[in-house]
Motif scaffolding. Structure first.
Motif, PDB file in Angstrom:
ATOM      1  N   SER A   1       0.940  -1.010   0.035  1.00  0.00           N
ATOM      2  CA  SER A   1       0.046  -0.256  -0.053  1.00  0.00           C
ATOM      3  C   SER A   1       0.780   1.264   0.134  1.00  0.00           C
ATOM      4  N   ARG A   2       2.097   1.010   0.569  1.00  0.00           N
ATOM      5  CA  ARG A   2       3.031   2.266   0.831  1.00  0.00           C
ATOM      6  C   ARG A   2       3.135   2.705  -0.725  1.00  0.00           C
ATOM      7  N   LYS A   3       3.830   1.510  -1.436  1.00  0.00           N
ATOM      8  CA  LYS A   3       4.395   1.832  -2.600  1.00  0.00           C
ATOM      9  C   LYS A   3       3.231   2.325  -3.548  1.00  0.00           C
ATOM     10  N   ARG A   4       2.318   1.734  -3.523  1.00  0.00           N
ATOM     11  CA  ARG A   4       0.910   2.314  -4.323  1.00  0.00           C
ATOM     12  C   ARG A   4       0.716   3.706  -4.065  1.00  0.00           C
ATOM     13  N   PHE A   5       0.777   4.235  -2.938  1.00  0.00           N
ATOM     14  CA  PHE A   5       0.320   5.505  -2.508  1.00  0.00           C
ATOM     15  C   PHE A   5       1.619   6.493  -2.863  1.00  0.00           C
ATOM     16  N   ALA A   6       2.835   5.938  -2.650  1.00  0.00           N
ATOM     17  CA  ALA A   6       3.746   6.708  -3.131  1.00  0.00           C
ATOM     18  C   ALA A   6       3.803   7.236  -4.585  1.00  0.00           C
ATOM     19  N   PHE A   7       3.390   5.847  -5.387  1.00  0.00           N
ATOM     20  CA  PHE A   7       3.300   6.289  -6.995  1.00  0.00           C
ATOM     21  C   PHE A   7       2.236   7.115  -7.337  1.00  0.00           C
ATOM     22  N   ALA A   8       1.322   6.827  -6.412  1.00  0.00           N
ATOM     23  CA  ALA A   8      -0.026   7.720  -6.775  1.00  0.00           C
ATOM     24  C   ALA A   8       0.482   9.348  -6.480  1.00  0.00           C
ATOM     25  N   LEU A   9       0.868   9.450  -5.506  1.00  0.00           N
ATOM     26  CA  LEU A   9       1.405  10.805  -5.172  1.00  0.00           C
ATOM     27  C   LEU A   9       2.075  11.647  -6.167  1.00  0.00           C
ATOM     28  N   ALA A  10       3.198  10.965  -6.736  1.00  0.00           N
ATOM     29  CA  ALA A  10       4.242  11.362  -7.645  1.00  0.00           C
ATOM     30  C   ALA A  10       3.308  11.606  -9.025  1.00  0.00           C
ATOM     31  N   GLN A  11       2.501  10.523  -9.295  1.00  0.00           N
ATOM     32  CA  GLN A  11       1.778  10.748 -10.443  1.00  0.00           C
ATOM     33  C   GLN A  11       0.628  11.837 -10.355  1.00  0.00           C
ATOM     34  N   ALA A  12       0.318  12.067  -9.235  1.00  0.00           N
ATOM     35  CA  ALA A  12      -0.882  13.292  -9.065  1.00  0.00           C
ATOM     36  C   ALA A  12      -0.214  14.458  -9.396  1.00  0.00           C
ATOM     37  N   ALA A  13       0.961  14.699  -8.772  1.00  0.00           N
ATOM     38  CA  ALA A  13       1.758  16.158  -8.987  1.00  0.00           C
ATOM     39  C   ALA A  13       2.200  16.349 -10.315  1.00  0.00           C
ATOM     40  N   TRP A  14       2.924  15.350 -11.223  1.00  0.00           N
ATOM     41  CA  TRP A  14       3.472  15.222 -12.266  1.00  0.00           C
ATOM     42  C   TRP A  14       2.807  15.109 -13.353  1.00  0.00           C
ATOM     43  N   GLU A  15       2.117  14.196 -13.410  1.00  0.00           N
ATOM     44  CA  GLU A  15       1.187  13.737 -14.460  1.00  0.00           C
ATOM     45  C   GLU A  15      -0.030  14.384 -14.434  1.00  0.00           C
ATOM     46  N   LYS A  16      -0.860  14.510 -13.463  1.00  0.00           N
ATOM     47  CA  LYS A  16      -2.181  15.117 -13.420  1.00  0.00           C
ATOM     48  C   LYS A  16      -2.193  16.470 -12.989  1.00  0.00           C
ATOM     49  N   GLY A  17      -0.999  16.945 -12.624  1.00  0.00           N
ATOM     50  CA  GLY A  17      -0.965  18.495 -12.524  1.00  0.00           C
ATOM     51  C   GLY A  17      -1.653  18.941 -11.117  1.00  0.00           C
ATOM     52  N   LEU A  18      -1.838  18.047 -10.087  1.00  0.00           N
ATOM     53  CA  LEU A  18      -2.585  18.413  -8.834  1.00  0.00           C
ATOM     54  C   LEU A  18      -1.683  19.123  -7.744  1.00  0.00           C
ATOM     55  N   ASP A  19      -2.375  19.720  -6.774  1.00  0.00           N
ATOM     56  CA  ASP A  19      -1.535  20.228  -5.852  1.00  0.00           C
ATOM     57  C   ASP A  19      -1.532  19.543  -4.557  1.00  0.00           C
ATOM     58  N   ILE A  20      -0.429  18.523  -4.344  1.00  0.00           N
ATOM     59  CA  ILE A  20      -0.486  17.639  -3.015  1.00  0.00           C
ATOM     60  C   ILE A  20      -0.139  18.133  -2.002  1.00  0.00           C
ATOM     61  N   SER A  21       0.006  19.372  -1.849  1.00  0.00           N
ATOM     62  CA  SER A  21       0.106  20.152  -0.423  1.00  0.00           C
ATOM     63  C   SER A  21      -1.042  20.310   0.175  1.00  0.00           C
TER      64      SER A  21
END
Length: 215
Positions: A101-121
């Motif tokens: 789950s940690r790996k999945r969440f980590a990957f999703a965080l990176a994807q959210a910021a850099w592929e989806k353009g989301l503000d993960i702050s």
């Protein structure tokens, strides 16, 4: 099973690119452990600036990121602003005990910021990213606010600094560090048994400096 430690902070676009190559590392039979650390803390400890903080490097860095992303068929959007504050994201990631789950969440965080353009702050964005990973974002944020979890992230960052880590992504295998997405091939060779001459390295590092730069 041997472990490769992946020092992770989604503030770096190269961390995002590194997540896309983790399957190559895992294919060797090693376990990759996601280690949340605060890049800002490491930069401060080592007295250095991140590349995005140096005007001459900033444009070139993101130009390189876009080139590399394009070569891999990835879409680069980037967050609404950079640098951003990754503390809450990292603390939430620290709270996830399951390696999968940690790996999945980590990957999703990176994807959210850099592929989806989301503000993960943004807390609401993080709750949704967690939900998409079948995690309870509200519970993670409550846990992330506790002194214990805050201290865990501090301790993990200090341990990384003590090991010699100064940037992300860094991979640690046995007693060696591999910094940067472009060092994954070197890591794979090391896992495959190829080693440098440690005695020669030690002898070289003991040689005196022949010039000093005034800073």
């Amino acid at each position: 099973m041997e472990t490769v430690h992946f020092y992770f902070d989604p503030i770096s676009p190269f961390v995002w690119l590194a997540t896309k190559q983790l399957a190559r590392i895992e294919a060797t039979g090693v376990h990759v452990a996601i280690e949340p650390v605060l890049l800002a803390g490491m930069l401060k400890a080592h007295g250095i600036k991140g590349p995005a903080e140096v005007p001459a490097k900033r444009e070139l860095m993101f130009r390189d990121v876009m080139r590399l992303a394009d070569a891999q068929g990835l879409e680069f959007r980037g967050p609404p602003g950079h640098p951003f504050n990754p503390l809450l994201a990292l603390r939430m990631l620290t709270c996830v005990p399951s390696a999968t789950s940690r790996k999945r969440f980590a990957f999703a965080l990176a994807q959210a910021a850099w592929e989806k353009g989301l503000d993960i702050s943004d807390a609401a964005v993080l709750r949704q990213v967690a939900k998409d990973c079948d995690l309870n974002g509200e519970a993670l944020q409550v846990a992330a606010a506790t002194p214990d979890v805050k201290q865990q992230l501090i301790a993990a960052t200090e341990a990384a600094i003590g090991r010699g880590v100064f940037g992300v992504p860094t991979f640690a295998y046995q007693n060696e560090l591999f910094w940067g997405t472009d060092r994954i091939d070197a890591l794979l060779r090391r896992i495959g048994g190829h080693r440098i001459d440690e005695a020669r390295l030690k002898e070289f590092l003991a040689r005196p400096a022949l010039a000093q730069r005034n800073v």
